[in-house]
Design a protein around this motif. Sequence first.
Motif, PDB file in Angstrom:
ATOM      1  N   MET A   1      46.885 -21.455 -23.146  1.00  0.00           N
ATOM      2  CA  MET A   1      46.480 -20.482 -22.271  1.00  0.00           C
ATOM      3  C   MET A   1      44.902 -20.016 -22.576  1.00  0.00           C
ATOM      4  O   MET A   1      44.518 -19.913 -23.867  1.00  0.00           O
ATOM      5  CB  MET A   1      47.252 -19.403 -22.143  1.00  0.00           C
ATOM      6  N   THR A   2      44.092 -19.832 -21.584  1.00  0.00           N
ATOM      7  CA  THR A   2      42.734 -19.561 -21.594  1.00  0.00           C
ATOM      8  C   THR A   2      42.681 -18.228 -22.371  1.00  0.00           C
ATOM      9  O   THR A   2      43.218 -17.340 -21.869  1.00  0.00           O
ATOM     10  CB  THR A   2      41.930 -19.693 -20.691  1.00  0.00           C
ATOM     11  N   GLN A   3      41.873 -17.871 -23.433  1.00  0.00           N
ATOM     12  CA  GLN A   3      41.784 -16.548 -23.932  1.00  0.00           C
ATOM     13  C   GLN A   3      40.629 -15.502 -22.961  1.00  0.00           C
ATOM     14  O   GLN A   3      39.735 -16.238 -22.340  1.00  0.00           O
ATOM     15  CB  GLN A   3      41.263 -16.784 -25.075  1.00  0.00           C
ATOM     16  N   PRO A   4      41.091 -14.590 -22.983  1.00  0.00           N
ATOM     17  CA  PRO A   4      39.894 -13.505 -22.128  1.00  0.00           C
ATOM     18  C   PRO A   4      38.563 -13.741 -22.593  1.00  0.00           C
ATOM     19  O   PRO A   4      37.739 -13.610 -21.798  1.00  0.00           O
ATOM     20  CB  PRO A   4      40.547 -12.260 -22.014  1.00  0.00           C
ATOM     21  N   PHE A   5      38.610 -13.629 -23.932  1.00  0.00           N
ATOM     22  CA  PHE A   5      37.306 -13.408 -24.711  1.00  0.00           C
ATOM     23  C   PHE A   5      37.086 -14.160 -25.892  1.00  0.00           C
ATOM     24  O   PHE A   5      38.025 -13.958 -26.704  1.00  0.00           O
ATOM     25  CB  PHE A   5      36.622 -11.825 -24.977  1.00  0.00           C
ATOM     26  N   LEU A   6      36.088 -14.994 -25.922  1.00  0.00           N
ATOM     27  CA  LEU A   6      35.784 -15.860 -27.103  1.00  0.00           C
ATOM     28  C   LEU A   6      34.538 -15.741 -27.504  1.00  0.00           C
ATOM     29  O   LEU A   6      33.368 -15.689 -26.497  1.00  0.00           O
ATOM     30  CB  LEU A   6      36.445 -17.251 -27.056  1.00  0.00           C
ATOM     31  N   PRO A   7      34.007 -15.954 -28.993  1.00  0.00           N
ATOM     32  CA  PRO A   7      32.463 -15.751 -29.277  1.00  0.00           C
ATOM     33  C   PRO A   7      31.799 -17.228 -28.427  1.00  0.00           C
ATOM     34  O   PRO A   7      32.560 -18.209 -28.607  1.00  0.00           O
ATOM     35  CB  PRO A   7      32.594 -16.007 -30.613  1.00  0.00           C
ATOM     36  N   LEU A   8      30.658 -16.859 -27.923  1.00  0.00           N
ATOM     37  CA  LEU A   8      30.095 -18.077 -27.158  1.00  0.00           C
ATOM     38  C   LEU A   8      29.091 -18.578 -28.154  1.00  0.00           C
ATOM     39  O   LEU A   8      27.759 -18.051 -28.016  1.00  0.00           O
ATOM     40  CB  LEU A   8      29.497 -17.382 -26.012  1.00  0.00           C
ATOM     41  N   THR A   9      29.571 -19.204 -29.036  1.00  0.00           N
ATOM     42  CA  THR A   9      28.691 -19.889 -30.035  1.00  0.00           C
ATOM     43  C   THR A   9      28.434 -21.601 -29.674  1.00  0.00           C
ATOM     44  O   THR A   9      29.241 -21.963 -28.900  1.00  0.00           O
ATOM     45  CB  THR A   9      29.376 -19.935 -31.251  1.00  0.00           C
ATOM     46  N   ALA A  10      27.237 -21.831 -30.501  1.00  0.00           N
ATOM     47  CA  ALA A  10      27.172 -23.270 -30.180  1.00  0.00           C
ATOM     48  C   ALA A  10      28.235 -24.286 -30.626  1.00  0.00           C
ATOM     49  O   ALA A  10      28.704 -23.977 -31.542  1.00  0.00           O
ATOM     50  CB  ALA A  10      25.498 -23.349 -30.825  1.00  0.00           C
ATOM     51  N   ARG A  11      28.428 -25.480 -29.826  1.00  0.00           N
ATOM     52  CA  ARG A  11      29.326 -26.262 -30.386  1.00  0.00           C
ATOM     53  C   ARG A  11      28.630 -27.431 -31.081  1.00  0.00           C
ATOM     54  O   ARG A  11      27.256 -27.291 -31.227  1.00  0.00           O
ATOM     55  CB  ARG A  11      29.969 -26.991 -28.773  1.00  0.00           C
ATOM     56  N   SER A  12      29.322 -28.229 -31.824  1.00  0.00           N
ATOM     57  CA  SER A  12      28.890 -29.309 -32.584  1.00  0.00           C
ATOM     58  C   SER A  12      28.338 -30.466 -31.762  1.00  0.00           C
ATOM     59  O   SER A  12      29.246 -30.795 -30.764  1.00  0.00           O
ATOM     60  CB  SER A  12      29.903 -29.653 -33.487  1.00  0.00           C
ATOM     61  N   ARG A  13      27.228 -31.052 -31.931  1.00  0.00           N
ATOM     62  CA  ARG A  13      26.498 -31.956 -31.506  1.00  0.00           C
ATOM     63  C   ARG A  13      27.456 -33.500 -31.729  1.00  0.00           C
ATOM     64  O   ARG A  13      27.212 -34.258 -31.126  1.00  0.00           O
ATOM     65  CB  ARG A  13      25.130 -32.154 -31.724  1.00  0.00           C
ATOM     66  N   GLU A  14      27.976 -33.418 -32.794  1.00  0.00           N
ATOM     67  CA  GLU A  14      28.861 -34.282 -33.465  1.00  0.00           C
ATOM     68  C   GLU A  14      30.253 -34.456 -32.941  1.00  0.00           C
ATOM     69  O   GLU A  14      30.959 -35.298 -33.327  1.00  0.00           O
ATOM     70  CB  GLU A  14      28.767 -34.517 -34.724  1.00  0.00           C
TER      71      GLU A  14
END
Length: 388
Positions: A1-14
């Motif tokens: 299930m999708t969480q209401p709030f998660l940290p909007l941090t950079a994803r890995s390019r790899e």
Amino acid sequence: MTQPFLPLTARSREESHRAATPLELFFDLCFVVAVAQAGAELVHAIAEGHAGEGLGYYALAFFAIWWAWMNFTWFASAYDNDDVLYRVVTLVQIAGVLILSAGISQAFQEHDFLVVFLGYVVMRLAMASQWLRAAHHAGSAAERTMCRRYAGGVIGCQIGWVALLLAPEAAKPWIFVVMALLEMAVPVYAERDVNTHWHPHHIAERYGLFTIIVLGETIAAATVAVKSGVTENDALGEVLPIAAGGLLIVFAAWWIYFVVPAHDRLADNRKGFLWGYGHYVIFASAAAIGAGIEIAVEQAVGEAHISTLAASSAVTIPTAVFLLSVWVLHARYFKVGIAQQLVLPVSSLAILMCTFAGHWAVLAAGAVAAATVAVGVTLTRRNPATRH
């Protein structure tokens, strides 16, 4: 299930197996509604003999659509966390493009850009909020500065676009050029010290999917035009060559775009920016092919007040521009030898020459496009270096 709030941090390019999400696909489909509206108004303008004016407004409307789509795409590639807040803000951006779509007819016909402006502001302010959220969760001071530059640049440009509403008619084209350049300078300025972690395979897939959707809209628009020509004007003989030629053009456009691995060109920001910005021409010309086919059909059945030459050029020019821009952006980097390099430029010129083939112009252009694919496949098969 999708969480209401998660940290909007950079994803890995790899990150491996990175693919487009259902939300991104839904986003694309809603944007194509705006593309279809712009194409329909372009058809009306050219059919009524106002080609220059129609092309100008088409360029403006398409820029607003493309730029908002492109900014979301690159942001999502770097930061998409798919939580509830991210989804809601993305849906707000979709609402913005639907507002923009509703105002395109008014912009073309009455030169009133208020609704288009409001839709664009909704999309862009939602995008700015995403950047501010990413800044809040940034892992370093440099990344935080970059995100804030993006947000500030986006908001600042929206203030500048107000001039388009208030300026006299003669000044609007110049204001559009200046503001478009300022908009495109924001990513260059924001990422001068640190780059976002966009994913090359994901970006290439997103652009490819949007190309497919735009080409699909082209086929849909052409089908409606042909159906109208047959059922309302009993003109099967007149529209059949146009339908056949248009189908060959669209099939060839799909083949040529996807014949090389575009993600291999996305090695750094410099190449990424050039490739991403250049797709304005690819997307706009792909959509214009469908509008051109509609115009050719309307002219063939006597509903468009333009010459056969003008109607033919409405198909051949965007087709030639599409092929040439694909070659410039990525196809030429994968060609081996002068023969392979010349295929798309020569084909573009040959398609332009088809403009003078009268009522057979679209069919002739389709035949050239199909021959382009056949020649390209043959040269690739015969050259061991290309196969490797």
